[in-house]
Write an enzyme that holds these catalytic residues in place. Structure first.
Site, PDB file in Angstrom:
ATOM      1  N   PRO A  90       0.816  -1.214   0.000  1.00 60.95           N
ATOM      2  CA  PRO A  90       0.000   0.000   0.000  1.00 60.95           C
ATOM      3  C   PRO A  90       0.855   1.271   0.000  1.00 60.95           C
ATOM      4  O   PRO A  90       0.382   2.343  -0.314  1.00 60.95           O
ATOM      5  CB  PRO A  90      -0.796  -0.103   1.310  1.00 60.95           C
ATOM      6  CG  PRO A  90      -0.707  -1.518   1.715  1.00 60.95           C
ATOM      7  CD  PRO A  90       0.594  -2.023   1.205  1.00 60.95           C
ATOM      8  N   GLU A 117       2.681  -8.747   8.691  1.00 61.95           N
ATOM      9  CA  GLU A 117       2.623  -7.292   8.863  1.00 61.95           C
ATOM     10  C   GLU A 117       3.553  -6.572   7.894  1.00 61.95           C
ATOM     11  O   GLU A 117       3.614  -5.347   7.883  1.00 61.95           O
ATOM     12  CB  GLU A 117       2.998  -6.910  10.297  1.00 61.95           C
ATOM     13  CG  GLU A 117       1.941  -7.241  11.316  1.00 61.95           C
ATOM     14  CD  GLU A 117       0.577  -6.700  10.926  1.00 61.95           C
ATOM     15  OE1 GLU A 117      -0.344  -7.516  10.745  1.00 61.95           O
ATOM     16  OE2 GLU A 117       0.447  -5.475  10.763  1.00 61.95           O
ATOM     17  N   ARG A 155      -0.955  -8.530 -21.445  1.00 62.97           N
ATOM     18  CA  ARG A 155      -1.864  -8.151 -22.539  1.00 62.97           C
ATOM     19  C   ARG A 155      -1.203  -7.208 -23.530  1.00 62.97           C
ATOM     20  O   ARG A 155      -1.667  -7.041 -24.653  1.00 62.97           O
ATOM     21  CB  ARG A 155      -3.108  -7.460 -21.958  1.00 62.97           C
ATOM     22  CG  ARG A 155      -3.947  -8.291 -21.028  1.00 62.97           C
ATOM     23  CD  ARG A 155      -5.065  -7.450 -20.420  1.00 62.97           C
ATOM     24  NE  ARG A 155      -5.938  -6.913 -21.454  1.00 62.97           N
ATOM     25  CZ  ARG A 155      -6.941  -7.608 -22.016  1.00 62.97           C
ATOM     26  NH1 ARG A 155      -7.158  -8.855 -21.660  1.00 62.97           N
ATOM     27  NH2 ARG A 155      -7.711  -7.063 -22.927  1.00 62.97           N
ATOM     28  N   ASP A 170      -5.678  -1.729 -28.008  1.00 63.54           N
ATOM     29  CA  ASP A 170      -5.054  -0.458 -28.414  1.00 63.54           C
ATOM     30  C   ASP A 170      -6.060   0.684 -28.305  1.00 63.54           C
ATOM     31  O   ASP A 170      -5.773   1.733 -27.768  1.00 63.54           O
ATOM     32  CB  ASP A 170      -4.540  -0.570 -29.855  1.00 63.54           C
ATOM     33  CG  ASP A 170      -3.374  -1.557 -29.928  1.00 63.54           C
ATOM     34  OD1 ASP A 170      -3.042  -2.016 -31.026  1.00 63.54           O
ATOM     35  OD2 ASP A 170      -2.832  -1.866 -28.843  1.00 63.54           O
TER      36      ASP A 170
HETATM   37  C1  9WO Z   1      -0.892  -3.454   7.324  1.00 63.76           C
HETATM   38  C2  9WO Z   1      -1.386  -2.311   7.946  1.00 63.76           C
HETATM   39  C3  9WO Z   1      -2.139  -2.108   9.084  1.00 63.76           C
HETATM   40  C4  9WO Z   1      -2.479  -0.783   9.417  1.00 63.76           C
HETATM   41  C5  9WO Z   1      -2.102   0.268   8.623  1.00 63.76           C
HETATM   42  C6  9WO Z   1      -1.361   0.066   7.474  1.00 63.76           C
HETATM   43  C7  9WO Z   1      -1.001  -1.219   7.168  1.00 63.76           C
HETATM   44  N1  9WO Z   1      -0.302  -1.656   6.123  1.00 63.76           N
HETATM   45  C8  9WO Z   1      -0.240  -2.990   6.237  1.00 63.76           C
HETATM   46  C9  9WO Z   1       0.418  -3.787   5.256  1.00 63.76           C
HETATM   47  O1  9WO Z   1       1.010  -3.243   4.342  1.00 63.76           O
HETATM   48  N2  9WO Z   1       0.313  -5.104   5.445  1.00 63.76           N
HETATM   49  C10 9WO Z   1       0.828  -5.892   4.412  1.00 63.76           C
HETATM   50  C11 9WO Z   1      -0.075  -6.970   3.936  1.00 63.76           C
HETATM   51  C12 9WO Z   1       2.212  -6.435   4.512  1.00 63.76           C
HETATM   52  C13 9WO Z   1       2.665  -6.783   3.155  1.00 63.76           C
HETATM   53  C14 9WO Z   1       1.620  -7.483   2.320  1.00 63.76           C
HETATM   54  N3  9WO Z   1       0.297  -7.021   2.560  1.00 63.76           N
HETATM   55  C15 9WO Z   1      -0.381  -6.193   1.728  1.00 63.76           C
HETATM   56  C16 9WO Z   1      -0.037  -5.804   0.453  1.00 63.76           C
HETATM   57  N4  9WO Z   1      -1.514  -5.603   2.102  1.00 63.76           N
HETATM   58  N5  9WO Z   1      -1.951  -4.846   1.057  1.00 63.76           N
HETATM   59  C17 9WO Z   1      -1.077  -4.960   0.073  1.00 63.76           C
HETATM   60  C18 9WO Z   1      -1.221  -4.244  -1.172  1.00 63.76           C
HETATM   61  C19 9WO Z   1      -0.354  -4.462  -2.238  1.00 63.76           C
HETATM   62  C20 9WO Z   1      -0.517  -3.717  -3.393  1.00 63.76           C
HETATM   63  N6  9WO Z   1      -1.518  -2.810  -3.502  1.00 63.76           N
HETATM   64  C21 9WO Z   1      -2.361  -2.606  -2.463  1.00 63.76           C
HETATM   65  C22 9WO Z   1      -2.240  -3.318  -1.287  1.00 63.76           C
END
Ligand code: 9WO
Length: 248
Positions: A90, A117, A155, A170
């Site tokens: 994220p 985490e 793609r 395209d």
């Molecule tokens: C957990 C969390 C809890 C409270 C506030 C922020 C937080 N971030 C995370 C977090 O990044 N947890 C991850 C779970 C650890 C790595 C993999 N995870 C993940 C990847 N959650 N969401 C994604 C992700 C990847 C790509 N695009 C959007 C979300």
């Protein structure tokens, strides 16, 4: 182009990737694809890939070395020139069509899917060139984002889509939202298919579809039009759409 996914859930990624467009591309050799499980590089008898976070707090953090060993083996296996290692999180930069287009020229894209985490920050700093995100939300891991990236880039690669699909891709990639689509029956619940689509005049149909794409983009995602310089024809079609909408 070759895709490698580092994940503790290789079956999840394999089972998904081996279907549809990506599955066909892998089977016909248009793209390369491998998964690498950090657990295979954990040296202790419990195959430990995570540990408690320094500083305390909930959950576990993925350890540096099993991730690095998985990435190093993916690199060694491919012996590619233009390689990028990306961590899906994220905290990453938004995954957009432009990012997919730009990444389609790589020889190898190694996608690191975190769980728990997160992963040891030092691995991100030392081994990952970029962080990419599907959006501002947290899911359980990076695998689904990795699969989105693989599908979206595949793609764009030669030989993956059929000629017709490729042509449509395209046109769709012209930065506008897609036009509406209809199929049989011609009338359903008193709602009929637009007449222009039944007339067989390809020029009129193409014009109608472009007008609908422009109009829908203006309605649903006006931000996409801010940076887009419309041609005189496109502007005229959009004006027609607005008038038809106002007086319908
Ligand atoms: C957990 C969390 C809890 C409270 C506030 C922020 C937080 N971030 C995370 C977090 O990044 N947890 C991850 C779970 C650890 C790595 C993999 N995870 C993940 C990847 N959650 N969401 C994604 C992700 C990847 C790509 N695009 C959007 C979300």
């Amino acid at each position: 182009m070759r895709f490698d996914v580092v994940t503790i859930f290789p079956e999840m990624v394999l089972d998904c990737a081996m279907n549809g467009v990506t599955g066909r591309a892998i089977k016909q050799g248009s793209i390369g694809f491998s998964v690498w499980n950090p657990r295979d590089y954990a040296v202790d008898k419990h195959k430990t890939v995570d540990d408690r976070p320094y500083g305390g707090g909930p959950g576990m953090v993925m350890k540096y070395k099993p991730l690095k060993d998985a990435v190093d083996n993916a690199k060694k296996d491919a012996r590619a020139e233009r390689v990028k290692v990306v961590y899906l999180s994220p905290q990453g930069k938004p995954i957009t069509q432009q990012l997919l287009n730009d990444s389609s020229t790589l020889d190898q894209l190694i996608l690191v899917a975190g769980r728990y985490e997160g992963i040891d920050e030092r691995f991100i700093q030392d081994e990952c060139q970029e962080e990419w995100s599907l959006g501002d939300f947290v899911i359980s891991g990076g695998e689904l984002a990795a699969l989105v990236v693989i599908d979206g880039i595949s793609r764009l690669l030669p030989g993956v889509l059929g000629d017709e699909e490729s042509a449509r891709q395209d046109s769709h990639m012209n930065g506008l939202l897609d036009c509406p689509h209809y199929t049989r029956p011609e009338v359903f619940k008193d709602k009929a298919v637009p007449n222009v689509l039944l007339g067989g005049n390809h020029k009129d149909i193409a014009k109608w579809r472009l007008k609908q794409s422009l109009g829908r983009t203006w309605q649903k995602r006006p931000d996409l039009l801010f940076d887009k310089e419309l041609t005189a024809e496109q502007q005229s079609l959009l004006n027609e759409f607005k008038i038809e909408l106002k007086y319908k």
